[in-house]
Design a protein around this motif. Sequence first.
Motif, short mmCIF file in Angstrom:
data_model
loop_
_atom_site.label_atom_id
_atom_site.label_comp_id
_atom_site.label_asym_id
_atom_site.label_seq_id
_atom_site.Cartn_x
_atom_site.Cartn_y
_atom_site.Cartn_z
N PHE A 148 -18.25 21.56 -35.19
CA PHE A 148 -16.90 21.89 -35.67
C PHE A 148 -16.57 23.36 -35.46
O PHE A 148 -15.41 23.72 -35.29
N LYS A 149 -17.59 24.21 -35.46
CA LYS A 149 -17.34 25.65 -35.33
C LYS A 149 -17.09 26.07 -33.89
O LYS A 149 -16.22 26.91 -33.63
N ILE A 150 -17.83 25.50 -32.94
CA ILE A 150 -17.79 26.04 -31.57
C ILE A 150 -16.91 25.24 -30.62
O ILE A 150 -16.57 25.72 -29.54
N ALA A 151 -16.51 24.03 -31.00
CA ALA A 151 -15.84 23.14 -30.04
C ALA A 151 -14.35 23.38 -29.93
O ALA A 151 -13.66 23.60 -30.93
N ASP A 152 -13.85 23.31 -28.70
CA ASP A 152 -12.43 23.09 -28.47
C ASP A 152 -12.14 21.59 -28.53
O ASP A 152 -11.07 21.17 -28.96
N ARG A 153 -13.13 20.81 -28.06
CA ARG A 153 -12.99 19.35 -28.02
C ARG A 153 -14.35 18.72 -28.28
O ARG A 153 -15.38 19.25 -27.85
N ILE A 154 -14.34 17.62 -28.99
CA ILE A 154 -15.57 16.88 -29.30
C ILE A 154 -15.48 15.50 -28.67
O ILE A 154 -14.46 14.80 -28.81
N VAL A 155 -16.55 15.12 -27.98
CA VAL A 155 -16.64 13.80 -27.35
C VAL A 155 -17.84 13.08 -27.96
O VAL A 155 -18.90 13.67 -28.14
N MET A 156 -17.65 11.80 -28.28
CA MET A 156 -18.77 11.01 -28.79
C MET A 156 -19.17 9.96 -27.78
O MET A 156 -18.33 9.21 -27.27
N LEU A 157 -20.48 9.93 -27.49
CA LEU A 157 -21.06 8.87 -26.67
C LEU A 157 -21.70 7.83 -27.57
O LEU A 157 -22.35 8.17 -28.56
N HIS A 158 -21.50 6.58 -27.23
CA HIS A 158 -22.16 5.48 -27.94
C HIS A 158 -22.47 4.39 -26.94
O HIS A 158 -21.59 3.93 -26.20
N GLU A 159 -23.76 4.01 -26.90
CA GLU A 159 -24.22 2.98 -25.98
C GLU A 159 -23.78 3.29 -24.54
O GLU A 159 -23.35 2.41 -23.80
N GLY A 160 -23.88 4.56 -24.19
CA GLY A 160 -23.64 4.95 -22.80
C GLY A 160 -22.19 5.07 -22.40
O GLY A 160 -21.89 5.17 -21.20
N LYS A 161 -21.28 5.08 -23.38
CA LYS A 161 -19.85 5.18 -23.05
C LYS A 161 -19.18 6.20 -23.96
O LYS A 161 -19.65 6.44 -25.08
N VAL A 162 -18.08 6.77 -23.49
CA VAL A 162 -17.27 7.64 -24.33
C VAL A 162 -16.42 6.76 -25.25
O VAL A 162 -15.61 5.96 -24.78
N VAL A 163 -16.64 6.91 -26.55
CA VAL A 163 -15.90 6.08 -27.51
C VAL A 163 -14.88 6.89 -28.31
O VAL A 163 -14.05 6.32 -29.02
#
Length: 250
Positions: free
Chosen positions: A202-217
């Motif tokens: 939360f401190k360093i990101a401009d954008r956060i991406v989450m991977l789950h089971e090998g995909k961007v969710v």
Amino acid sequence: MIESRNLKKSFGEKQVLQGVDLTIPTAESLVIIGQSGCGKSVFLKHLVGLLDPDEGEVYVDGDRISNAVRADVYRIRMKFGVLFQSAALFDSMTVMDNVSLGLIEHTDMSRSEITKRVAACLEMVSLPGTEKLKPSELSGGMRKRVGLARAIAMKPKYILYDEPTTGLDPITADSINDLIISLNEELDVTTIVVTHDMVSAFKIADRIVMLHEGKVVFTGTPAETKSTKLGIVRRFIEGESEDQSVVTHY
């Protein structure tokens, strides 16, 4: 800019990446989150050509690094600096030798020029005058900083961080977060961070991406990440476990 297009990678019968599409604009600070084994580190290795995908492609500034000839991989890889989770310093070498390794191997800089460059990098990570020390004489946070000095020594366009705050106390971890932010601004680099540390994310990101089971969710700003109602993201950032059959519903 870095582009990942339909990236797929399996190890035996284990499918790790299952079609990752992601564009990382120049100068963005991107944080990748996700459960252990979801493919975060495997994705980073594809960005620098340490792994080739089974399907899909990775482009760096318009040049394809995936499945490229070795000479092209080496040329593109020079644009990257990497801070490894354990810092990955050579124990038998001094701080000077560790930080200067890439400069010695890949540039025609003189010894005096290399010495000045190493000193400047150590100054940037708040470790001036440590050139003669060995890794065994450094704390965990100091080793991370030396690893970061080595990562920026070649003046990269992209810096990859693999769990930069793992194993550090909260105060030292926060100082590493501040350092990542200051280097991102001072050097005008693109920052890509893999982490489980949501305080750091939360401190360093401009954008956060989450991977789950090998995909961007999920992809969103820190504010959007905090406010999302997507269950799998909420459970991750709040540290709540749930039956896998419910988690994979998303």
